[in-house]
Each structure stands twice: as C-alpha cells, then as structure tokens.
Design a protein around this motif. Structure first.
Motif, short mmCIF file in Angstrom:
data_model
loop_
_atom_site.label_atom_id
_atom_site.label_comp_id
_atom_site.label_asym_id
_atom_site.label_seq_id
_atom_site.Cartn_x
_atom_site.Cartn_y
_atom_site.Cartn_z
N LEU A 187 20.00 47.63 7.93
CA LEU A 187 19.05 46.58 7.60
C LEU A 187 18.85 46.57 6.09
CD1 LEU A 187 16.75 44.61 8.72
CD2 LEU A 187 15.23 46.59 8.45
N PHE A 188 18.99 45.41 5.50
CA PHE A 188 18.70 45.21 4.08
C PHE A 188 17.44 44.36 4.02
CE2 PHE A 188 23.31 45.65 4.42
CZ PHE A 188 23.52 46.73 3.58
N THR A 189 16.33 44.96 3.58
CA THR A 189 15.07 44.22 3.59
C THR A 189 15.03 43.22 2.45
OG1 THR A 189 13.81 45.72 2.16
CG2 THR A 189 13.91 46.27 4.53
N LYS A 190 14.15 42.26 2.59
CA LYS A 190 14.03 41.20 1.58
C LYS A 190 13.58 41.74 0.23
CE LYS A 190 9.61 40.00 3.61
NZ LYS A 190 8.93 39.01 4.44
N ASN A 191 13.03 42.95 0.21
CA ASN A 191 12.58 43.56 -1.05
C ASN A 191 13.50 44.68 -1.52
OD1 ASN A 191 10.49 41.79 -1.16
ND2 ASN A 191 8.99 43.18 -0.34
N GLY A 192 14.69 44.76 -0.97
CA GLY A 192 15.70 45.67 -1.51
C GLY A 192 15.82 47.05 -0.88
N LEU A 193 15.14 47.31 0.23
CA LEU A 193 15.32 48.60 0.90
C LEU A 193 16.56 48.56 1.79
CD1 LEU A 193 11.67 49.32 2.11
CD2 LEU A 193 12.84 50.35 0.16
N THR A 194 17.18 49.69 1.94
CA THR A 194 18.29 49.83 2.88
C THR A 194 17.83 50.78 3.98
OG1 THR A 194 19.92 49.51 1.13
CG2 THR A 194 20.69 50.54 3.16
N ASP A 222 9.00 50.38 17.39
CA ASP A 222 9.33 51.51 16.52
C ASP A 222 9.74 51.02 15.13
OD1 ASP A 222 8.92 53.26 18.64
OD2 ASP A 222 11.06 53.39 19.14
N LEU A 223 10.33 49.84 15.09
CA LEU A 223 10.75 49.24 13.82
C LEU A 223 9.63 48.41 13.21
CD1 LEU A 223 13.07 48.65 11.82
CD2 LEU A 223 13.70 46.73 13.29
N THR A 224 9.03 47.55 14.00
CA THR A 224 8.04 46.61 13.46
C THR A 224 6.74 47.30 13.06
OG1 THR A 224 7.18 46.08 15.66
CG2 THR A 224 8.98 44.72 14.81
N ALA A 225 6.44 48.45 13.66
CA ALA A 225 5.21 49.18 13.32
C ALA A 225 5.34 49.97 12.02
CB ALA A 225 4.81 50.12 14.46
N ASN A 226 6.56 50.09 11.52
CA ASN A 226 6.79 50.83 10.28
C ASN A 226 6.37 49.95 9.11
OD1 ASN A 226 8.25 51.74 7.85
ND2 ASN A 226 9.11 53.26 9.24
N TYR A 227 5.27 50.28 8.46
CA TYR A 227 4.72 49.44 7.40
C TYR A 227 5.71 49.18 6.28
CZ TYR A 227 1.66 47.64 3.79
OH TYR A 227 1.10 46.84 2.83
N VAL A 228 6.42 50.23 5.85
CA VAL A 228 7.35 50.08 4.72
C VAL A 228 8.41 49.03 5.03
CG1 VAL A 228 9.12 51.27 3.37
CG2 VAL A 228 6.97 52.42 3.89
N ILE A 229 8.93 49.06 6.25
CA ILE A 229 9.97 48.11 6.63
C ILE A 229 9.37 46.73 6.88
CG2 ILE A 229 11.71 47.56 8.37
CD1 ILE A 229 12.04 50.64 8.64
N SER A 230 8.28 46.67 7.60
CA SER A 230 7.68 45.38 7.92
C SER A 230 7.25 44.61 6.68
CB SER A 230 6.47 45.57 8.84
OG SER A 230 6.88 46.05 10.09
N HIS A 231 6.87 45.34 5.65
CA HIS A 231 6.42 44.69 4.42
C HIS A 231 7.44 44.77 3.29
CE1 HIS A 231 2.81 45.19 6.80
NE2 HIS A 231 2.35 44.14 6.15
N GLY A 232 8.60 45.33 3.59
CA GLY A 232 9.65 45.46 2.58
C GLY A 232 10.58 44.39 2.72
N TRP A 284 14.46 40.02 15.09
CA TRP A 284 13.28 40.32 14.30
C TRP A 284 13.62 40.33 12.80
CZ3 TRP A 284 12.31 44.25 10.87
CH2 TRP A 284 11.00 44.32 10.37
N ALA A 285 14.73 40.94 12.47
CA ALA A 285 15.14 41.02 11.06
C ALA A 285 15.32 39.61 10.48
CB ALA A 285 16.43 41.82 10.92
N GLY A 286 16.05 38.77 11.17
CA GLY A 286 16.28 37.42 10.70
C GLY A 286 15.00 36.61 10.58
N GLU A 287 14.11 36.75 11.56
CA GLU A 287 12.84 36.02 11.54
C GLU A 287 11.93 36.46 10.40
OE1 GLU A 287 11.33 36.77 15.45
OE2 GLU A 287 12.44 35.09 16.34
N ASN A 288 12.18 37.66 9.88
CA ASN A 288 11.33 38.21 8.81
C ASN A 288 12.01 38.26 7.45
OD1 ASN A 288 8.61 39.20 10.05
ND2 ASN A 288 10.21 39.60 11.57
N GLY A 289 13.12 37.55 7.32
CA GLY A 289 13.78 37.42 6.02
C GLY A 289 14.65 38.58 5.60
N HIS A 290 14.99 39.47 6.54
CA HIS A 290 15.86 40.60 6.25
C HIS A 290 17.29 40.30 6.71
CE1 HIS A 290 12.06 42.67 5.69
NE2 HIS A 290 11.77 42.61 6.97
N LEU A 291 18.23 41.08 6.24
CA LEU A 291 19.61 41.00 6.72
C LEU A 291 19.89 42.24 7.57
CD1 LEU A 291 21.49 39.99 3.45
CD2 LEU A 291 20.90 38.52 5.37
#
Length: 108
Positions: free
Chosen positions: A53-60, A98-108, A15-22
């Motif tokens: 998880l390092f999101t594409k918008n800089g969250l850890t 539990d991960l994908t429903a978290n708005y901050v992470i899904s959109h971060g 999921w992380a890779g498919e959504n541009g996160h590391l």
C-alpha cells in the motif's frame, strides 16, 4: 459464513482506492516448463507480503492477509522482520478493521 482470503484482499484494495491510496497485489506461483518439465518460480520471493500500500501521504505499508487461524510462514515472518527493521510498516490483516483502525494508515 467465513470470508475467503481473496475477498479480504478485495476489501483491502477497495478501501485503499476509496481513500486515495494505491494498493498492489503481489502474486507468486510456479509453472511447469513444457519443454524441460522443470518448475519455474515467478513473482516476488517467498514470504513477500500479499499487498503493498502506498498511502496518499507517502507511507509504504506491507500487508499480509490471513483469515481465521491461518498464521504467517517462517518466510513471511523473516520478510516482516526485514521490512520493519528498515522502518517500514507491516500489518497482518485478518479483518478490514485491522487496517482501517490503524490511525497512521487511515490518515496517511
């Protein structure tokens, strides 16, 4: 049929890779020294999250995967508190939503 924790982890990473996160898995373990017979710990300290998880918008985000009725150990709870007290996100994931429903992470 119940999902294995390793499969849940693969879902998280996919999921992380498919959504541009590391997303990186942090393995811990122990090995016996062939010469001395002593056991040597390797990897991060006890209690460290399974993934970072390092999101594409800089969250850890620190992610601990658990299945069914498995609970965090004392060391994992201590690590979670230490991470959260420093302003980081820590999530216990029992199912991918539990991960994908978290708005901050899904959109971060």
């Amino acid at each position: 049929m119940a999902i294995l924790e390793s499969e849940l982890g693969r879902q998280v990473q996919l999921w992380a890779g498919e959504n541009g996160h590391l997303c990186f898995r942090y393995n811990t373990g122990m090995v016996q020294d062939a010469k001395t017979g002593r056991y040597i710990d390797f990897g991060p300290p006890k209690g460290h999250s399974d993934y970072i998880l390092f999101t594409k918008n800089g969250l850890t985000v620190f992610i601990e995967t658990k299945i069914k009725y498995n609970k965090q150990s004392k060391e994992q709870i201590d690590f979670m508190n230490a991470v959260q007290s420093r302003g980081f996100i820590y999530i216990v994931v029992k199912k991918l939503s539990d991960l994908t429903a978290n708005y901050v992470i899904s959109h971060g």
